[in-house]
Design a protein around this motif. Structure first.
Motif, short mmCIF file in Angstrom:
data_model
loop_
_atom_site.label_atom_id
_atom_site.label_comp_id
_atom_site.label_asym_id
_atom_site.label_seq_id
_atom_site.Cartn_x
_atom_site.Cartn_y
_atom_site.Cartn_z
N VAL A 1 2.37 -26.80 51.33
CA VAL A 1 2.35 -27.29 49.94
C VAL A 1 1.08 -26.79 49.25
CG1 VAL A 1 2.36 -29.32 48.44
CG2 VAL A 1 3.64 -29.37 50.60
N ALA B 1 6.14 -25.31 48.92
CA ALA B 1 6.32 -26.14 47.73
C ALA B 1 5.10 -25.99 46.83
CB ALA B 1 6.51 -27.60 48.14
N THR C 1 10.08 -23.56 46.41
CA THR C 1 10.70 -24.62 45.61
C THR C 1 10.17 -24.69 44.20
OG1 THR C 1 9.06 -26.30 46.20
CG2 THR C 1 10.94 -26.01 47.71
N LEU D 1 9.33 -34.26 46.55
CA LEU D 1 8.24 -33.97 47.48
C LEU D 1 8.27 -34.94 48.65
CD1 LEU D 1 5.75 -32.27 48.10
CD2 LEU D 1 4.39 -33.83 46.71
N LEU E 1 10.70 -33.69 51.16
CA LEU E 1 10.21 -32.51 51.88
C LEU E 1 9.25 -32.90 53.00
CD1 LEU E 1 9.63 -29.95 48.97
CD2 LEU E 1 11.36 -29.81 50.78
#
Length: 360
Positions: free
Chosen positions: A196, A225, A250, A258, A261
């Motif tokens: 992320v 992400a 994403t 989120l 995920l």
């Protein structure tokens, strides 16, 4: 107490570590503190309001480098107009014009998130400017909050005597019970690796993608992400490393998406070359995810084992360690009690009150 806040693009729902930090911090303060938060208009995408926060949306550009300088100058001038008790500046770049604040007798708190001049995305000129901003920021500030104690320890006693180490906190986790978002991406629970962060070179996603390309196991996907802002060339390079379908970008996600995920991932990887204090790592740990992180000072701020680290930028070692991690199913239990936003607020209040006592 009235406090002007500058150095963030704004919040809520705006991508970035500083933005998430500010959203988590200021929205839970008691009503006796009122914050004037300067946001950058091109990023504002929500009309949500908070009882103790006034948003002032200033014109801005998304030109890399110029954006921060332009916004910081405007926000500094507006701060003089509002004449607050304190101006709270986030990071060294936005503190470039802090001598103006001192000229008008305003008190300054600086939160030092990271030494931005170490980021790969900056050329020689911007790096020199950021180093100059750092000198100004450290000298002009009445108090300095470091989210990274290793960074604080680099400076002399004059700086340390007015400094406080206050690590980031972890948002309250609501366990995910839905699967609709990950299913829409073609993912299965426990069958993907998650990273992320914003798509920028300092996040080391190129190293991560090269490592993933080395893996023999085709049952896993890689999910990144994070949104792309000015680094479109870097993003296009990343997309060329792996075949379509093996890696899923994403874009910027938050909230329930989120949450899903994190909740359903098999492994979390932080491949960064530079970090201040990585909030995303704390978030992953709060979901009890197994983790692999680059061996940089910021990742040693939390309690991990030697097996959780790989040599920064070494995609071969990262690939090997991913294989080892995937070979043993495990959920982790981390000691995260001290990473609490209520505690961060209490410590920040102490900093504010200390400055106010001195001024009187």
């Amino acid at each position: 107490m009235k406090i002007c806040v500058l150095g963030t693009r704004g919040f809520p729902f705006i991508q970035g570590g500083v933005e998430k930090h500010c959203e988590s911090l200021y929205t839970d303060f008691s009503s006796e503190y009122h914050f004037i938060v300067f946001r950058r208009k091109p990023y504002v995408n929500s009309s949500i309001s908070y009882p103790n926060i006034t948003f002032v949306d200033l014109p801005s550009t998304k030109l890399k480098g110029f954006e921060t300088v332009f916004h910081s100058f405007l926000a500094t001038c507006y701060s003089v107009f509002y004449h607050p008790n304190i101006v709270h500046i986030h990071n060294i770049g936005p503190a470039l014009f802090s001598p103006i604040l001192r000229l008008f007798g305003l008190k300054i708190v600086l939160t030092f998130h990271s030494p931005n001049y170490e980021h790969k995305k900056w050329g020689r000129g911007p790096k020199l400017l950021l180093k100059w901003s750092e000198k100004i920021a450290l000298k002009m500030s009445d108090a300095i909050i470091f989210v990274n104690r290793f960074q604080m320890e680099k400076y002399n006693s004059i700086i340390r005597n007015k400094s406080y180490y206050i690590p980031n906190g972890i948002p309250e986790i609501i366990p995910a019970t839905k699967f609709d978002y990950i299913e829409s991406l073609g993912l299965e629970t426990g069958k993907y690796i998650l990273s992320v962060g914003r798509i920028t070179p300092e996040k080391g996603f190129d190293c991560l993608l090269k490592a993933f390309a080395r893996l023999d196991d085709s049952n896993y996907h890689l999910v990144i992400a994070g949104g792309v802002e000015t680094e479109s060339a870097y993003y296009n390079m990343l997309k060329s490393i792996l075949p379509v379908g093996k890696v899923i970008f994403t874009g910027y996600v938050f909230g329930e998406e989120l949450n899903q995920l994190y909740a359903h991932a098999r492994l979390f990887i932080l491949s960064s070359y530079n970090e201040g204090f990585p909030l995303v790592l704390l978030e992953a740990m709060s979901y009890s995810l197994d983790v692999l992180v680059s061996d940089i000072p910021a990742t040693h701020l939390v309690d991990l084992t030697a097996d959780d680290y790989f040599e920064t930028g070494n995609d071969e070692e990262l690939a090997w360690k991913i294989s080892v991690k995937l070979g043993k199913e495990q959920k982790r239990k981390y000691q995260l009690e001290k990473y609490n936003w209520n505690s961060v607020i209490e410590q920040t209040v102490y900093v504010y009150e200390s400055i106010e006592k001195v001024s009187h």
